[in-house]
Design a protein around this motif. Sequence first.
Motif, mmCIF file in Angstrom:
data_model
loop_
_atom_site.group_PDB
_atom_site.id
_atom_site.type_symbol
_atom_site.label_atom_id
_atom_site.label_comp_id
_atom_site.label_asym_id
_atom_site.label_seq_id
_atom_site.Cartn_x
_atom_site.Cartn_y
_atom_site.Cartn_z
ATOM 1 N N ASN A 50 0.824 -1.208 0.000
ATOM 2 C CA ASN A 50 0.000 0.000 0.000
ATOM 3 C C ASN A 50 0.855 1.254 0.000
ATOM 4 O O ASN A 50 0.500 2.258 -0.607
ATOM 5 N N ARG A 51 2.012 1.217 0.686
ATOM 6 C CA ARG A 51 2.908 2.369 0.712
ATOM 7 C C ARG A 51 3.490 2.645 -0.674
ATOM 8 O O ARG A 51 3.748 3.771 -1.032
ATOM 9 N N ARG A 52 3.684 1.606 -1.484
ATOM 10 C CA ARG A 52 4.204 1.797 -2.839
ATOM 11 C C ARG A 52 3.123 2.302 -3.783
ATOM 12 O O ARG A 52 3.391 3.052 -4.711
ATOM 13 N N LEU A 53 1.873 1.896 -3.593
ATOM 14 C CA LEU A 53 0.785 2.299 -4.484
ATOM 15 C C LEU A 53 0.295 3.715 -4.224
ATOM 16 O O LEU A 53 -0.170 4.396 -5.140
ATOM 17 N N ILE A 58 -1.601 8.981 -6.240
ATOM 18 C CA ILE A 58 -1.619 10.440 -6.103
ATOM 19 C C ILE A 58 -1.072 11.101 -7.367
ATOM 20 O O ILE A 58 -1.623 12.080 -7.862
ATOM 21 N N GLY A 59 0.003 10.556 -7.923
ATOM 22 C CA GLY A 59 0.566 11.087 -9.166
ATOM 23 C C GLY A 59 -0.400 10.965 -10.330
ATOM 24 O O GLY A 59 -0.553 11.881 -11.135
ATOM 25 N N LEU A 60 -1.082 9.824 -10.433
ATOM 26 C CA LEU A 60 -2.059 9.602 -11.499
ATOM 27 C C LEU A 60 -3.230 10.568 -11.368
ATOM 28 O O LEU A 60 -3.670 11.154 -12.365
ATOM 29 N N LEU A 61 -3.713 10.766 -10.165
ATOM 30 C CA LEU A 61 -4.810 11.703 -9.926
ATOM 31 C C LEU A 61 -4.376 13.129 -10.276
ATOM 32 O O LEU A 61 -5.129 13.880 -10.898
ATOM 33 N N GLY A 62 -3.159 13.500 -9.919
ATOM 34 C CA GLY A 62 -2.639 14.824 -10.258
ATOM 35 C C GLY A 62 -2.549 15.030 -11.758
ATOM 36 O O GLY A 62 -2.878 16.097 -12.275
ATOM 37 N N ILE A 64 -4.388 13.559 -14.062
ATOM 38 C CA ILE A 64 -5.752 13.682 -14.584
ATOM 39 C C ILE A 64 -6.271 15.100 -14.355
ATOM 40 O O ILE A 64 -6.889 15.695 -15.235
ATOM 41 N N VAL A 65 -6.012 15.658 -13.192
ATOM 42 C CA VAL A 65 -6.458 17.025 -12.894
ATOM 43 C C VAL A 65 -5.774 18.030 -13.819
ATOM 44 O O VAL A 65 -6.424 18.933 -14.360
ATOM 45 N N ILE A 66 -4.485 17.881 -14.060
ATOM 46 C CA ILE A 66 -3.751 18.808 -14.932
ATOM 47 C C ILE A 66 -4.282 18.740 -16.360
ATOM 48 O O ILE A 66 -4.510 19.774 -16.998
ATOM 49 N N VAL A 67 -4.497 17.533 -16.883
ATOM 50 C CA VAL A 67 -5.034 17.376 -18.241
ATOM 51 C C VAL A 67 -6.431 17.991 -18.327
ATOM 52 O O VAL A 67 -6.766 18.669 -19.303
#
Length: 188
Positions: A50-53, A58-62, A64-67
Amino acid sequence: MDNIPRRSIDHGQRSSAPQSAQMAQPVPPVSVSSAPQPIRPSGEKVAKKNRRLKPLLIGLLGLIVIVGLIFGGLVVSGKFTGGTAIDSSKYQAVFLSNGQVYFGKLQNSSGEYLKLTNVFYLQTKTDPTAQNPQTTAAAGSNVELIKLGSEIHGPEDQMLISRSQVLFYENLKPDGRVSQSISNYVKK
């Protein structure tokens, strides 16, 4: 009377054993499946996974927000229409929600308006000597291309059209009848 064993009646049959003896009989365990139980990772391994995911999510969500913000900015600024791109080397036909069609050079402008220059529109020409205008229109009335600016109110040769009123627009072929008529008018 307390020392006398009582007999109970079970569905019409008499039992010779005392009631407490009947209830004390052990029930054998029933096995539902003989399949082995899956091996589950220990709590430490799950926590490590879970610590690795978490940073990845968070990066993937960020991203998506930027796009989404970039796409929204392009739509609001008018640089992305989601449809056919305006070819500035050709004339366009602009179809409005009131049924009117205008022809000319279409440009994106900032905000909620499109700019149309070198504007023309179609007008039905009927025979003024005909007695029944409906029969004349159905029999093959002529349609002519009119240049904006020759009307009684003398408008300039440009229009700002609200994007909300535009159903769609099309780039016209250079060899089409409307494009050729406009080119002939411009050459005069």
